[in-house]
Design an enzyme around this catalytic site. Structure first.
Site, PDB file in Angstrom:
ATOM      1  N   ASP A 129       0.864  -1.184   0.000  1.00 35.01           N
ATOM      2  CA  ASP A 129       0.000   0.000   0.000  1.00 35.01           C
ATOM      3  C   ASP A 129       0.898   1.231   0.000  1.00 35.01           C
ATOM      4  O   ASP A 129       1.990   1.207   0.570  1.00 35.01           O
ATOM      5  CB  ASP A 129      -0.904   0.021   1.230  1.00 35.01           C
ATOM      6  N   ASP A 143      -6.931  -1.458  -4.619  1.00 31.76           N
ATOM      7  CA  ASP A 143      -8.016  -1.091  -3.693  1.00 31.76           C
ATOM      8  C   ASP A 143      -8.931  -0.055  -4.326  1.00 31.76           C
ATOM      9  O   ASP A 143     -10.160  -0.139  -4.210  1.00 31.76           O
ATOM     10  CB  ASP A 143      -7.443  -0.529  -2.382  1.00 31.76           C
TER      11      ASP A 143
END
Length: 170
Positions: A129, A143
């Site tokens: 991330d 995402d």
């Protein structure tokens, strides 16, 4: 509600689904390769002051690092989503649904790739991330694709449009 008498016409939209999925997957994969090469083990890069930064982290859980002990379950869920979307593709005649499902498929593939190939091991890998808005969870392009696809599915459902191209009017 009642379905209109119109049946799906034209070609199935499988090519749209897989093109969108491939594009979302490629963007996610390339961005993660760049993040690992250029940002990991470095201080965050400020994009919009403190409002938005790029910060490489590894997330074994889901959103907000929820469920880090259940990485294998998230892997199974991502694989199941991929199977369901692939099976649904045979009944797909709607371009908006093809786009929505393509976003979900590309995002699921992106995060599943991390779960399979990244440390600490197969089916337990931590997702990369890097998009870090202030006061929010750090996330990645996979995402984003999943969330955008999900929002589009909700909107299409509210409008009564089915994946097979039929429209329900209430």
């Amino acid at each position: 509600g009642e379905a209109t008498a119109e049946r799906p016409r034209g070609r199935r939209r499988i090519a749209v689904l897989f093109t969108v999925a491939a594009f979302a997957y490629a963007l996610d994969l390339i961005s993660k390769l760049l993040v690992v090469a250029k940002l990991e083990n470095h201080p965050p890069v400020k994009i919009l002051g403190d409002w938005l930064q790029l910060e490489a982290i590894r997330n074994a859980g889901a959103a907000f690092s929820f469920g880090e002990a259940y990485t294998v379950i998230f892997t199974v869920i991502a694989a199941a989503v991929i199977v369901v979307i692939t099976r649904l593709a045979r009944k797909l005649y709607s371009v908006p649904w093809a786009i929505a499902l393509g976003l979900l498929l590309g995002g699921a593939l992106g995060n599943l790739t991390d779960r399979i190939f990244r440390a600490p091991g197969v089916f337990e890998g931590a997702v990369v991330d890097f998009i870090a808005p202030q006061h929010f969870a750090v996330f990645n392009l996979a995402d984003s694709a999943i969330v955008c696809g999900g929002i589009l599915i909700v909107l299409l459902s509210f409008r009564g449009l089915d994946p097979d191209g039929t429209v329900h009017r209430d």
